[in-house]
Design a protein around this motif. Structure first.
Motif, PDB file in Angstrom:
ATOM      1  N   PRO A  73       0.810  -1.225   0.000  1.00  0.00           N
ATOM      2  CA  PRO A  73       0.000   0.000   0.000  1.00  0.00           C
ATOM      3  C   PRO A  73       0.841   1.272   0.000  1.00  0.00           C
ATOM      4  CG  PRO A  73      -0.769  -1.499   1.707  1.00  0.00           C
ATOM      5  CD  PRO A  73       0.403  -2.140   1.063  1.00  0.00           C
ATOM      6  N   LYS A  74       1.946   1.264   0.744  1.00  0.00           N
ATOM      7  CA  LYS A  74       2.702   2.510   0.922  1.00  0.00           C
ATOM      8  C   LYS A  74       3.343   2.990  -0.385  1.00  0.00           C
ATOM      9  CE  LYS A  74       6.844   0.145   2.628  1.00  0.00           C
ATOM     10  NZ  LYS A  74       7.940   0.498   1.723  1.00  0.00           N
ATOM     11  N   PHE A  82     -11.470   6.339   6.039  1.00  0.00           N
ATOM     12  CA  PHE A  82     -12.312   5.259   6.545  1.00  0.00           C
ATOM     13  C   PHE A  82     -13.647   5.782   7.038  1.00  0.00           C
ATOM     14  CE2 PHE A  82      -8.020   3.765   7.070  1.00  0.00           C
ATOM     15  CZ  PHE A  82      -8.103   2.460   6.636  1.00  0.00           C
ATOM     16  N   TYR A  88      -5.877   9.374  14.796  1.00  0.00           N
ATOM     17  CA  TYR A  88      -5.104   8.904  15.945  1.00  0.00           C
ATOM     18  C   TYR A  88      -5.547   9.701  17.170  1.00  0.00           C
ATOM     19  CZ  TYR A  88      -2.458   7.265  11.975  1.00  0.00           C
ATOM     20  OH  TYR A  88      -2.098   6.689  10.791  1.00  0.00           O
ATOM     21  N   HIS A  90      -4.508  10.104  20.135  1.00  0.00           N
ATOM     22  CA  HIS A  90      -3.534  10.731  21.023  1.00  0.00           C
ATOM     23  C   HIS A  90      -2.779  11.860  20.332  1.00  0.00           C
ATOM     24  CE1 HIS A  90      -1.662   7.601  18.698  1.00  0.00           C
ATOM     25  NE2 HIS A  90      -0.499   8.173  18.875  1.00  0.00           N
ATOM     26  N   ILE A 103       6.243  10.339   8.257  1.00  0.00           N
ATOM     27  CA  ILE A 103       6.694   9.000   7.888  1.00  0.00           C
ATOM     28  C   ILE A 103       7.629   9.092   6.683  1.00  0.00           C
ATOM     29  CG2 ILE A 103       5.912   6.782   6.926  1.00  0.00           C
ATOM     30  CD1 ILE A 103       5.331   7.009   9.857  1.00  0.00           C
ATOM     31  N   LYS A 151      -0.620  14.213   1.398  1.00  0.00           N
ATOM     32  CA  LYS A 151       0.536  13.643   0.686  1.00  0.00           C
ATOM     33  C   LYS A 151       0.340  13.638  -0.814  1.00  0.00           C
ATOM     34  CE  LYS A 151      -1.209   9.070   1.669  1.00  0.00           C
ATOM     35  NZ  LYS A 151      -0.953   7.711   2.081  1.00  0.00           N
TER      36      LYS A 151
ATOM     37  N   GLU B 205      -8.412   0.071  11.780  1.00  0.00           N
ATOM     38  CA  GLU B 205      -8.243   1.115  10.758  1.00  0.00           C
ATOM     39  C   GLU B 205      -7.069   2.035  11.095  1.00  0.00           C
ATOM     40  OE1 GLU B 205     -11.173   0.372  12.047  1.00  0.00           O
ATOM     41  OE2 GLU B 205     -12.451  -0.209  10.361  1.00  0.00           O
ATOM     42  N   LEU B 206      -6.814   2.260  12.385  1.00  0.00           N
ATOM     43  CA  LEU B 206      -5.693   3.122  12.762  1.00  0.00           C
ATOM     44  C   LEU B 206      -4.393   2.549  12.225  1.00  0.00           C
ATOM     45  CD1 LEU B 206      -6.353   4.185  16.468  1.00  0.00           C
ATOM     46  CD2 LEU B 206      -6.847   5.400  14.376  1.00  0.00           C
ATOM     47  N   ILE B 208      -4.140   0.253   9.776  1.00  0.00           N
ATOM     48  CA  ILE B 208      -4.181   0.212   8.306  1.00  0.00           C
ATOM     49  C   ILE B 208      -3.839   1.589   7.743  1.00  0.00           C
ATOM     50  CG2 ILE B 208      -5.648  -0.165   6.289  1.00  0.00           C
ATOM     51  CD1 ILE B 208      -7.236  -2.178   7.910  1.00  0.00           C
ATOM     52  N   ALA B 209      -4.414   2.632   8.344  1.00  0.00           N
ATOM     53  CA  ALA B 209      -4.166   3.993   7.861  1.00  0.00           C
ATOM     54  C   ALA B 209      -2.672   4.300   7.907  1.00  0.00           C
ATOM     55  CB  ALA B 209      -4.947   5.005   8.698  1.00  0.00           C
ATOM     56  N   ALA B 210      -2.031   3.925   9.009  1.00  0.00           N
ATOM     57  CA  ALA B 210      -0.605   4.186   9.141  1.00  0.00           C
ATOM     58  C   ALA B 210       0.194   3.365   8.121  1.00  0.00           C
ATOM     59  CB  ALA B 210      -0.144   3.847  10.551  1.00  0.00           C
ATOM     60  N   ARG B 211      -0.226   2.133   7.924  1.00  0.00           N
ATOM     61  CA  ARG B 211       0.422   1.260   6.946  1.00  0.00           C
ATOM     62  C   ARG B 211       0.357   1.878   5.537  1.00  0.00           C
ATOM     63  NH1 ARG B 211       3.078  -2.321   8.848  1.00  0.00           N
ATOM     64  NH2 ARG B 211       1.983  -4.030   9.799  1.00  0.00           N
ATOM     65  N   VAL B 212      -0.832   2.375   5.186  1.00  0.00           N
ATOM     66  CA  VAL B 212      -1.019   2.980   3.873  1.00  0.00           C
ATOM     67  C   VAL B 212      -0.107   4.196   3.724  1.00  0.00           C
ATOM     68  CG1 VAL B 212      -2.684   4.269   2.461  1.00  0.00           C
ATOM     69  CG2 VAL B 212      -3.364   2.127   3.527  1.00  0.00           C
ATOM     70  N   ASP B 213       0.097   4.893   4.836  1.00  0.00           N
ATOM     71  CA  ASP B 213       0.984   6.065   4.795  1.00  0.00           C
ATOM     72  C   ASP B 213       2.450   5.671   4.753  1.00  0.00           C
ATOM     73  OD1 ASP B 213      -1.092   7.802   4.780  1.00  0.00           O
ATOM     74  OD2 ASP B 213      -1.125   8.098   6.956  1.00  0.00           O
ATOM     75  N   GLY B 214       2.717   4.380   4.858  1.00  0.00           N
ATOM     76  CA  GLY B 214       4.091   3.919   4.728  1.00  0.00           C
ATOM     77  C   GLY B 214       4.807   3.683   6.046  1.00  0.00           C
ATOM     78  N   ALA B 215       4.063   3.618   7.139  1.00  0.00           N
ATOM     79  CA  ALA B 215       4.699   3.419   8.437  1.00  0.00           C
ATOM     80  C   ALA B 215       5.199   1.978   8.568  1.00  0.00           C
ATOM     81  CB  ALA B 215       3.720   3.740   9.554  1.00  0.00           C
ATOM     82  N   SER B 219       7.572   1.968  13.444  1.00  0.00           N
ATOM     83  CA  SER B 219       6.943   3.284  13.511  1.00  0.00           C
ATOM     84  C   SER B 219       5.499   3.171  14.018  1.00  0.00           C
ATOM     85  CB  SER B 219       7.009   3.913  12.126  1.00  0.00           C
ATOM     86  OG  SER B 219       6.145   4.986  12.046  1.00  0.00           O
ATOM     87  N   ASN B 223       4.622   5.131  17.326  1.00  0.00           N
ATOM     88  CA  ASN B 223       3.744   6.292  17.179  1.00  0.00           C
ATOM     89  C   ASN B 223       2.287   6.019  17.497  1.00  0.00           C
ATOM     90  OD1 ASN B 223       5.701   8.234  16.231  1.00  0.00           O
ATOM     91  ND2 ASN B 223       5.825   6.973  14.403  1.00  0.00           N
ATOM     92  N   ILE B 224       1.872   4.767  17.407  1.00  0.00           N
ATOM     93  CA  ILE B 224       0.450   4.491  17.589  1.00  0.00           C
ATOM     94  C   ILE B 224       0.185   3.520  18.730  1.00  0.00           C
ATOM     95  CG2 ILE B 224      -1.611   3.522  16.459  1.00  0.00           C
ATOM     96  CD1 ILE B 224      -0.261   4.668  13.846  1.00  0.00           C
TER      97      ILE B 224
END
Lengths: 372, 322
Positions: A73-74, A82, A88, A90, A103, A151, B205-206, B208-215, B219, B223-224
């Protein structure tokens, strides 16, 4: 320029459940494509396949000419929003939006510039110091979209982003989102179960049911010329009426018998009905294309029915009529005064009637197209 | 006026459904918590010895046992190691328990389902094994002669030529290492279970969202996951610290079987137990005073930990939409 193309994509989950089967779909550059279907139909699975969160069991996915089937995906440069927004909890709004850039290890001043720019575009620049729980639903949704857009993705993927909003807000955000998409010109794929949303926003709609794409077309086309009984019944509020009809021939002319009454068959359907030698059809007609008259006299496109109930909807009335034991709906102006159990005459507009094959439940047009 | 008011309130409470519902818990708390505490505090003010209750029960010595405790800590060379051991044992074991549990929960989160559940089961084994059996395993593992598993492995590899008496000869780190290792292994599973269930409550989803952003996994963890597990980390740390302060069962067996040094293998809780139950002259008044101080220290440490780690904020912070 990004064109998203799915070629014969099938996804079977490890549990054996078939998510989608043989999906072929092309989303053009700058196009707003809605994936519309009931829950469990495979529309979100399709979106996740495009995002790369799921890998297809077979078939290929292309972004332009680049085969991304096995790209994580990245590396697809997509923005994903979603249903629950997935902010997030926090992090402040600023950090939420900045996250994808951090990132990517962009320099902090560049991040700042981009976050502010995106926030301004979505009119959330005053909320940057808040936490997600300090925002209303509509604001959270904007933040989620900002995080997806910051992005500068090639493809924007939206998974029911409006369904957590209340009805009023949903309608106002609808127009805004549509305008934003046109302004940015990002290829957008939008998953929804709400037919009104799909009709209102999309350039084209792909109707999905049971893991298969049933029809792809412009909203107008999908609405007026549904390819199957399912599509006709899924789009529109109230949806299309369906009654069984029998084809008879009388003095060289074709007629359809509905509830024991004869109406003339729409002329544009004559060739295909004759060619296939159909005896039975399903007659589909939309409530707004149905006129109601106090009596039929000799009109040969009308059938008699009885008023079952009248639903005042403010702008117009919905008349529920009993047509030989089947209930059908018609939208009539408020000026028409009707009482329950009154005999009336229902006149579907012949030009707008859609005939379906009872065996396959496909419209006769789409059956004809299949043969060619 | 107020007295009759209070009285009628109590009377009302006794006749209410809530009282019947709470009765079992109230009885348990009184019998196993309040009465022992009162008895311990009382004992700490008597010169009770060798369970000779009839003789000493009415003698009252004031704070003498507490002064004796203080004198011992400052002057008795055999008592100092016990307190150093307690501090080292708690600090290192706590770090292993919390970080190990957190590490395992996060690692299993990124694993496939089958690998995750078998890994977790493996780490639950020490907790499921009876204490004596579990201690026996490590007794033989660290045994000081050539029958010890560790010694025989090292000898067959040619790293050492004579067996090393790990728990008795390498002072103080030998016995410390053994008791920390044995207790650390048991404690990890607690944090692991708490953190695993906490992670499973984080919306997918939190991630997955980070994964999609390339984390990357790291990370996402940094971060999460860890920020969202903050309160669970506070809870596990506090809870494990208090339970380590009072644990003595495994250590008791290891000391009793002679695997580890009596002074550098004994913690405060075990020291009290020995003073009251196994010593030749059972100095119960002193044991009670030492126990009371342990309870006070535990309470202070517990409150301090919650304060430092921001428990207050957790309670006050509004959760959900306003």
């Amino acid at each position: 320029m990004v064109v998203v193309r799915l070629v014969n994509v099938t996804k079977v989950f490890r549990t054996g459940v078939v998510g989608v089967k043989d999906i072929n779909l092309t989303v053009n550059h700058k196009e707003f494509m809605a994936l519309l279907g009931p829950s469990g139909s495979g529309k979100s699975t399709t979106l996740y396949l495009i995002a790369g969160i799921y890998r297809p069991s077979s078939g290929k996915i292309f972004f332009d000419d680049r085969d991304v089937t096995n790209v994580p995906p990245k590396d697809r440069n997509i923005g994903l929003v979603f249903q629950n927004w997935a902010l997030y909890p926090h992090m402040r709004v600023y950090d939420n939006i900045a996250f994808p850039l951090r990132i990517k290890r962009l320099p902090e001043n560049e991040i700042r510039k981009k976050v502010l720019e995106t926030a301004r575009m979505l009119r959330i620049e005053k909320l940057l110091n808040r936490y997600p729980w300090q925002l209303s639903g509509g604001q959270q949704q904007r933040v989620a979209i900002a995080r997806a857009l910051v992005k500068e993705p090639d493809v924007l993927l939206l998974d029911e982003p409006l369904s957590n909003l209340d009805a009023q807000l949903r309608i106002s955000v609808r127009a805004e989102l549509k305008r934003l998409q046109k302004k940015l010109g990002i290829t957008t794929i939008y998953v929804t179960h709400d037919q009104a949303e799909a009709l209102a926003m999309a350039d084209r709609i792909a109707v999905i049911n049971n893991g298969r794409i049933i029809q792809i077309g412009a909203p107008e086309q999908v609405y007026t010329k549904p390819a199957t009984v399912f599509v006709g019944g899924f789009l529109g509020n109230p949806p299309m009426n369906f009654v069984e009809g029998e084809i008879i021939e009388d003095k060289g002319k074709l007629y359809i018998v509905i509830a024991g009454q004869k109406i003339i068959s729409p002329t544009h359907y004559e060739p295909i009905v004759r060619r296939r030698g159909l005896r039975k059809v399903i007659v589909g007609f939309r409530p707004e294309d149905t006129m109601i008259l106090p009596e039929c006299r000799d009109r040969n496109e009308c059938v008699k029915g009885m008023v079952y109930a009248v639903e005042p909807m403010g702008r117009e009335y919905i008349v529920v009529a009993d047509l030989g034991g089947e209930l059908v709906k018609a939208i009539v102006p408020r000026t028409l005064v009707l009482t329950d159990d009154q005999e009336i005459c229902l006149c579907p507009s012949l030009a707008k009637i859609v005939l379906f094959d009872p065996k396959t439940e496909k419209s006769l047009e789409s059956l004809a197209a299949e043969k060619d | 006026m107020t007295k009759t008011n209070l009285f009628s309130k109590i009377k009302n409470f006794i006749h209410s459904d809530a009282f019947i519902f709470l009765l079992p818990a109230i009885i348990l708390i009184i019998v196993f918590y309040l009465i022992p505490i009162v008895v311990s505090v009382y004992m700490s003010f008597t010169p009770l010895k060798n369970w000779n209750i009839a003789r000493y029960i009415h003698e009252f010595v004031g704070f003498e046992n507490y002064w004796r405790f203080l004198y011992m800590v400052t002057h008795d060379p055999t008592v100092r190691p016990i307190f150093i051991t307690t501090v080292v044992f708690i600090l290192i074991t706590l770090a292993i328990n919390v970080l190990g549990g957190l590490g395992l929960a996060i690692a299993t989160f990124f694993m496939g389902e089958r690998e995750a559940s078998s890994t977790q089961l493996l780490w639950l084994l020490p907790r499921m094994t009876p204490i004596a059996v579990y201690s026996m395993i490590w007794y033989y593992f660290f045994h000081g002669s050539e029958i010890g598993t560790l010694n025989s492995i090292l000898m067959s590899l040619g790293i050492i030529h004579n067996p090393i008496d790990w728990g008795q000869s390498i002072i103080p780190w030998g016995p410390w290492m053994i008791i920390i290792f044995v207790n650390g292994l048991v404690g990890v599973s607690y944090g692991m279970i708490v953190f695993t269930s906490a992670i499973s409550n984080i919306p997918k989803e939190l991630v997955i969202a980070a994964r999609v952003d390339g984390a990357s996994n790291w990370s996402i963890t940094k971060n999460i996951l860890i920020p969202l597990l903050k309160w669970h980390i506070v809870y596990v740390t506090t809870w494990q610290m208090l339970s380590l302060l009072t644990t003595y069962d495994h250590i008791f067996l290891l000391v009793e079987w002679g695997l580890v040094n009596r002074y550098y293998g004994t913690t405060w809780a075990l020291y009290i137990y020995n003073m009251a139950f196994t010593a030749a002259e059972k100095d119960l008044g002193l044991a009670a005073a030492t126990g009371v101080i342990l309870v006070i220290v535990g309470a202070i440490l517990g409150l301090l930990a919650l304060k430092i780690l921001g428990f207050e904020k957790m309670v006050k912070e509004p959760r959900g939409d306003i």
